[in-house]
Design a protein around this motif. Structure first.
Motif, PDB file in Angstrom:
ATOM      1  N   CYS B  87       0.860  -1.177   0.000  1.00 57.57           N
ATOM      2  CA  CYS B  87       0.000   0.000   0.000  1.00 57.57           C
ATOM      3  C   CYS B  87       0.901   1.232   0.000  1.00 57.57           C
ATOM      4  O   CYS B  87       2.083   1.168   0.367  1.00 57.57           O
ATOM      5  N   GLN B  88       0.352   2.333  -0.453  1.00 57.28           N
ATOM      6  CA  GLN B  88       1.121   3.569  -0.552  1.00 57.28           C
ATOM      7  C   GLN B  88       0.217   4.762  -0.326  1.00 57.28           C
ATOM      8  O   GLN B  88      -0.969   4.747  -0.703  1.00 57.28           O
ATOM      9  N   ALA B  89       0.758   5.775   0.330  1.00 57.21           N
ATOM     10  CA  ALA B  89       0.022   7.020   0.551  1.00 57.21           C
ATOM     11  C   ALA B  89       1.040   8.151   0.563  1.00 57.21           C
ATOM     12  O   ALA B  89       2.250   7.923   0.431  1.00 57.21           O
ATOM     13  N   TRP B  90       0.531   9.374   0.734  1.00 59.79           N
ATOM     14  CA  TRP B  90       1.389  10.553   0.740  1.00 59.79           C
ATOM     15  C   TRP B  90       1.330  11.218   2.106  1.00 59.79           C
ATOM     16  O   TRP B  90       0.275  11.640   2.553  1.00 59.79           O
ATOM     17  N   ASP B  91       2.498  11.298   2.746  1.00 58.19           N
ATOM     18  CA  ASP B  91       2.572  11.986   4.031  1.00 58.19           C
ATOM     19  C   ASP B  91       2.370  13.477   3.814  1.00 58.19           C
ATOM     20  O   ASP B  91       1.772  14.170   4.629  1.00 58.19           O
ATOM     21  N   SER B  92       2.878  13.974   2.720  1.00 59.92           N
ATOM     22  CA  SER B  92       2.668  15.345   2.301  1.00 59.92           C
ATOM     23  C   SER B  92       2.718  15.329   0.781  1.00 59.92           C
ATOM     24  O   SER B  92       2.894  14.267   0.174  1.00 59.92           O
ATOM     25  N   VAL B  93       2.591  16.480   0.169  1.00 61.00           N
ATOM     26  CA  VAL B  93       2.606  16.525  -1.291  1.00 61.00           C
ATOM     27  C   VAL B  93       3.901  15.953  -1.847  1.00 61.00           C
ATOM     28  O   VAL B  93       3.932  15.369  -2.927  1.00 61.00           O
ATOM     29  N   THR B  94       4.965  16.084  -1.082  1.00 63.59           N
ATOM     30  CA  THR B  94       6.264  15.644  -1.600  1.00 63.59           C
ATOM     31  C   THR B  94       6.909  14.574  -0.734  1.00 63.59           C
ATOM     32  O   THR B  94       8.134  14.510  -0.645  1.00 63.59           O
ATOM     33  N   ALA B  95       6.135  13.750  -0.098  1.00 62.79           N
ATOM     34  CA  ALA B  95       6.711  12.685   0.725  1.00 62.79           C
ATOM     35  C   ALA B  95       5.866  11.428   0.584  1.00 62.79           C
ATOM     36  O   ALA B  95       4.841  11.277   1.241  1.00 62.79           O
ATOM     37  N   GLY B  96       6.322  10.537  -0.284  1.00 67.93           N
ATOM     38  CA  GLY B  96       5.607   9.289  -0.463  1.00 67.93           C
ATOM     39  C   GLY B  96       6.005   8.258   0.572  1.00 67.93           C
ATOM     40  O   GLY B  96       7.144   8.254   1.054  1.00 67.93           O
ATOM     41  N   VAL B  97       5.061   7.410   0.924  1.00 68.07           N
ATOM     42  CA  VAL B  97       5.320   6.363   1.912  1.00 68.07           C
ATOM     43  C   VAL B  97       4.705   5.058   1.415  1.00 68.07           C
ATOM     44  O   VAL B  97       3.568   5.051   0.934  1.00 68.07           O
ATOM     45  N   PHE B  98       5.463   3.975   1.557  1.00 69.69           N
ATOM     46  CA  PHE B  98       4.952   2.640   1.242  1.00 69.69           C
ATOM     47  C   PHE B  98       4.842   1.829   2.526  1.00 69.69           C
ATOM     48  O   PHE B  98       5.659   1.988   3.451  1.00 69.69           O
ATOM     49  N   GLY B  99       3.874   0.944   2.554  1.00 62.27           N
ATOM     50  CA  GLY B  99       3.858  -0.060   3.598  1.00 62.27           C
ATOM     51  C   GLY B  99       4.970  -1.060   3.340  1.00 62.27           C
ATOM     52  O   GLY B  99       5.565  -1.082   2.253  1.00 62.27           O
ATOM     53  N   ALA B 100       5.258  -1.892   4.325  1.00 60.03           N
ATOM     54  CA  ALA B 100       6.367  -2.846   4.214  1.00 60.03           C
ATOM     55  C   ALA B 100       6.067  -4.003   3.279  1.00 60.03           C
ATOM     56  O   ALA B 100       6.970  -4.761   2.910  1.00 60.03           O
ATOM     57  N   GLY B 101       4.823  -4.141   2.904  1.00 53.90           N
ATOM     58  CA  GLY B 101       4.460  -5.175   1.950  1.00 53.90           C
ATOM     59  C   GLY B 101       3.864  -6.404   2.603  1.00 53.90           C
ATOM     60  O   GLY B 101       4.206  -6.752   3.734  1.00 53.90           O
ATOM     61  N   THR B 102       2.958  -7.045   1.884  1.00 55.82           N
ATOM     62  CA  THR B 102       2.321  -8.279   2.339  1.00 55.82           C
ATOM     63  C   THR B 102       2.525  -9.353   1.286  1.00 55.82           C
ATOM     64  O   THR B 102       2.186  -9.153   0.119  1.00 55.82           O
ATOM     65  N   LYS B 103       3.098 -10.460   1.705  1.00 52.79           N
ATOM     66  CA  LYS B 103       3.298 -11.574   0.778  1.00 52.79           C
ATOM     67  C   LYS B 103       2.033 -12.428   0.771  1.00 52.79           C
ATOM     68  O   LYS B 103       1.635 -12.986   1.804  1.00 52.79           O
ATOM     69  N   VAL B 104       1.403 -12.521  -0.383  1.00 50.58           N
ATOM     70  CA  VAL B 104       0.208 -13.365  -0.515  1.00 50.58           C
ATOM     71  C   VAL B 104       0.624 -14.705  -1.088  1.00 50.58           C
ATOM     72  O   VAL B 104       1.211 -14.778  -2.174  1.00 50.58           O
ATOM     73  N   THR B 105       0.346 -15.737  -0.328  1.00 51.82           N
ATOM     74  CA  THR B 105       0.643 -17.105  -0.752  1.00 51.82           C
ATOM     75  C   THR B 105      -0.655 -17.833  -1.027  1.00 51.82           C
ATOM     76  O   THR B 105      -1.577 -17.821  -0.194  1.00 51.82           O
ATOM     77  N   VAL B 106      -0.736 -18.431  -2.203  1.00 52.34           N
ATOM     78  CA  VAL B 106      -1.931 -19.175  -2.583  1.00 52.34           C
ATOM     79  C   VAL B 106      -1.594 -20.654  -2.449  1.00 52.34           C
ATOM     80  O   VAL B 106      -0.809 -21.202  -3.224  1.00 52.34           O
ATOM     81  N   LEU B 107      -2.179 -21.296  -1.442  1.00 56.10           N
ATOM     82  CA  LEU B 107      -1.835 -22.678  -1.119  1.00 56.10           C
ATOM     83  C   LEU B 107      -2.798 -23.660  -1.765  1.00 56.10           C
ATOM     84  O   LEU B 107      -4.006 -23.463  -1.679  1.00 56.10           O
TER      85      LEU B 107
END
Lengths: 122, 107
Positions: B87-107
């Protein structure tokens, strides 16, 4: 079609600098901001900064202030990212990405380069 | 600095529903964007403006946003959906932030 093509892999020693390029095509270069995002091996995405190709103004993430410079060459529709004083933890794949627009709802990356691996090791 | 929190992994059986959450302070005041990344590939946008799908993204990908949590849902998950999702959002107009990520495993 929109394309962002990045330069090839680099191997650098600690303390050195690296300058990567992102050559764009298929759209009006000056109309879209270009951002840089990096990804260390096995890690997540980290936003580095952005440049406005139309006006050359740029903004950088706090983690990179003072060490990174983003520039552009309008004659070749190319954006450059230079990172200085490299450390081993700068080893990562570096991506350039095009920002769709400046309105809040359009602030997403709609096209990405293929990435450039930078390895920093003594 | 602004942070987005995601679960590190989600496992799902083929055909079932996978949900990935993304929490951030004041995320309710921002749009969330979601990217899919498969091994050795560049990220691909799967949702923008919380819940809109770009052309070419299957209908099984949907999004919602309630309070400070955004959610990406994959309905009828397929093996091809196995990937990391950020996921990603903007802390401010010039500061992007990403989440650390989620690994989806299909078993």
């Amino acid at each position: 079609q929109v394309q962002l093509v990045q330069s090839g892999a680099e191997v650098k020693k600690p303390g050195a600098s690296v300058k990567l390029l992102c050559k764009t095509s298929g759209y009006t270069f000056s109309n879209y901001y270009i951002h840089w995002v990096r990804q260390a091996p096995g890690r997540g995405l980290e936003w580095m900064g952005m440049i406005n190709p139309g006006g050359s103004n740029s903004a950088y993430g706090q983690n990179f202030q003072g060490r990174v410079t983003m520039t552009r060459d309008t004659s070749t529709s190319t954006v450059y990212m230079e990172l200085r004083s490299l450390r081993s933890d700068d080893t990562a794949v570096y991506y350039c990405a095009r920002l769709r627009g400046l309105r809040l709802r359009d602030r997403y990356f709609d096209h990405w380069g293929q990435g450039t691996l930078v390895s920093v090791s003594s | 600095s602004y942070e987005l929190t995601q679960p590190s992994s989600v496992s799902v059986s083929p055909g079932q529903t996978a949900s990935i959450t993304c929490y951030g302070e004041n995320l309710g005041d921002k749009y969330a964007f979601w990217y899919q990344q498969k091994p050795g590939q560049s990220p691909v946008l799967v949702l923008y403006q919380d819940s809109k799908r770009p052309s070419g993204i299957p209908e099984r990908f949907s999004g919602s946003h309630s309070g400070n949590t955004a959610t990406l849902t994959i309905s009828g998950t397929q093996t091809m959906d196995e990937a990391d999702y950020f996921c990603q959002a903007w802390d401010s107009v010039t500061a992007g932030v990403f989440g650390a990520g989620t690994k989806v495993t299909v078993l």
